[in-house]
Scaffold this motif. Structure first.
Motif, PDB file in Angstrom:
ATOM      1  N   ASP A  23       0.837  -1.203   0.000  1.00 50.64           N
ATOM      2  CA  ASP A  23       0.000   0.000   0.000  1.00 50.64           C
ATOM      3  C   ASP A  23       0.871   1.252   0.000  1.00 50.64           C
ATOM      4  N   ARG A  24       1.862   1.282   0.847  1.00 51.50           N
ATOM      5  CA  ARG A  24       2.723   2.466   0.969  1.00 51.50           C
ATOM      6  C   ARG A  24       3.521   2.723  -0.304  1.00 51.50           C
ATOM      7  N   LEU A  25       4.023   1.663  -0.919  1.00 49.04           N
ATOM      8  CA  LEU A  25       4.772   1.833  -2.171  1.00 49.04           C
ATOM      9  C   LEU A  25       3.885   2.463  -3.243  1.00 49.04           C
ATOM     10  N   LEU A  26       2.700   1.914  -3.411  1.00 47.33           N
ATOM     11  CA  LEU A  26       1.798   2.405  -4.456  1.00 47.33           C
ATOM     12  C   LEU A  26       1.289   3.809  -4.143  1.00 47.33           C
ATOM     13  N   GLU A  27       0.919   4.060  -2.904  1.00 40.76           N
ATOM     14  CA  GLU A  27       0.411   5.375  -2.519  1.00 40.76           C
ATOM     15  C   GLU A  27       1.490   6.450  -2.612  1.00 40.76           C
ATOM     16  N   ARG A  58       6.196  -9.673  -5.645  1.00 47.60           N
ATOM     17  CA  ARG A  58       7.398 -10.335  -6.173  1.00 47.60           C
ATOM     18  C   ARG A  58       8.171  -9.403  -7.097  1.00 47.60           C
ATOM     19  N   TRP A  59       7.465  -8.553  -7.838  1.00 43.97           N
ATOM     20  CA  TRP A  59       8.156  -7.578  -8.693  1.00 43.97           C
ATOM     21  C   TRP A  59       8.944  -6.597  -7.837  1.00 43.97           C
ATOM     22  N   PHE A  60       8.339  -6.112  -6.765  1.00 45.89           N
ATOM     23  CA  PHE A  60       9.039  -5.150  -5.911  1.00 45.89           C
ATOM     24  C   PHE A  60      10.210  -5.789  -5.171  1.00 45.89           C
ATOM     25  N   ALA A  73       9.655  -0.612 -15.737  1.00 47.32           N
ATOM     26  CA  ALA A  73      10.288   0.694 -15.498  1.00 47.32           C
ATOM     27  C   ALA A  73       9.612   1.414 -14.335  1.00 47.32           C
ATOM     28  N   LEU A  74       8.300   1.312 -14.257  1.00 48.33           N
ATOM     29  CA  LEU A  74       7.554   1.954 -13.169  1.00 48.33           C
ATOM     30  C   LEU A  74       7.898   1.321 -11.828  1.00 48.33           C
ATOM     31  N   VAL A  75       7.986  -0.001 -11.771  1.00 50.05           N
ATOM     32  CA  VAL A  75       8.361  -0.688 -10.531  1.00 50.05           C
ATOM     33  C   VAL A  75       9.734  -0.211 -10.089  1.00 50.05           C
ATOM     34  N   ARG A  79      10.507   1.833  -6.601  1.00 51.11           N
ATOM     35  CA  ARG A  79      11.510   1.344  -5.642  1.00 51.11           C
ATOM     36  C   ARG A  79      12.477   2.447  -5.215  1.00 51.11           C
ATOM     37  N   THR A  80      12.767   3.388  -6.098  1.00 52.80           N
ATOM     38  CA  THR A  80      13.794   4.399  -5.805  1.00 52.80           C
ATOM     39  C   THR A  80      13.219   5.701  -5.245  1.00 52.80           C
ATOM     40  N   LEU A  81      11.897   5.781  -5.087  1.00 54.33           N
ATOM     41  CA  LEU A  81      11.320   7.007  -4.526  1.00 54.33           C
ATOM     42  C   LEU A  81      11.776   7.206  -3.081  1.00 54.33           C
TER      43      LEU A  81
END
Length: 83
Positions: A23-27, A58-60, A73-75, A79-81
């Motif tokens: 949730d936190r990654l996507l938000e 699993r992608w993250f 590319a979006l994943v 990850r780097t935000l």
């Protein structure tokens, strides 16, 4: 409330996956990047949200790679935000 804010509220609901970390990654991407992102990146985010939770996780974790290069590319970007 304008149309953009209504759309973001709907997307925020779709970002709720039942796993706090996911949730936190996507938000975080939604909050930091959605408004200035090009249409193609927004569309990739919507496709990401349509994916199954376990696959997204699993992608993250880099245990799998998305076949869709735009989602991959979006994943990587998410990850780097900054936290």
């Amino acid at each position: 409330m304008d149309a953009d804010e209504a759309e973001i509220r709907k997307l925020r609901w779709r970002c709720r996956r039942g796993m706090r970390e996911l949730d936190r990654l996507l938000e975080r991407w939604l909050d930091l990047e959605w408004r200035q992102s090009p249409t193609s990146q927004r569309e990739a985010f919507l496709r990401l949200l349509d994916s199954e939770d376990d696959r997204i996780w699993r992608w993250f974790l880099a245990q799998e790679a998305p076949v869709d290069v735009e989602i991959a590319a979006l994943v990587d970007q998410i990850r780097t935000l900054p936290h």
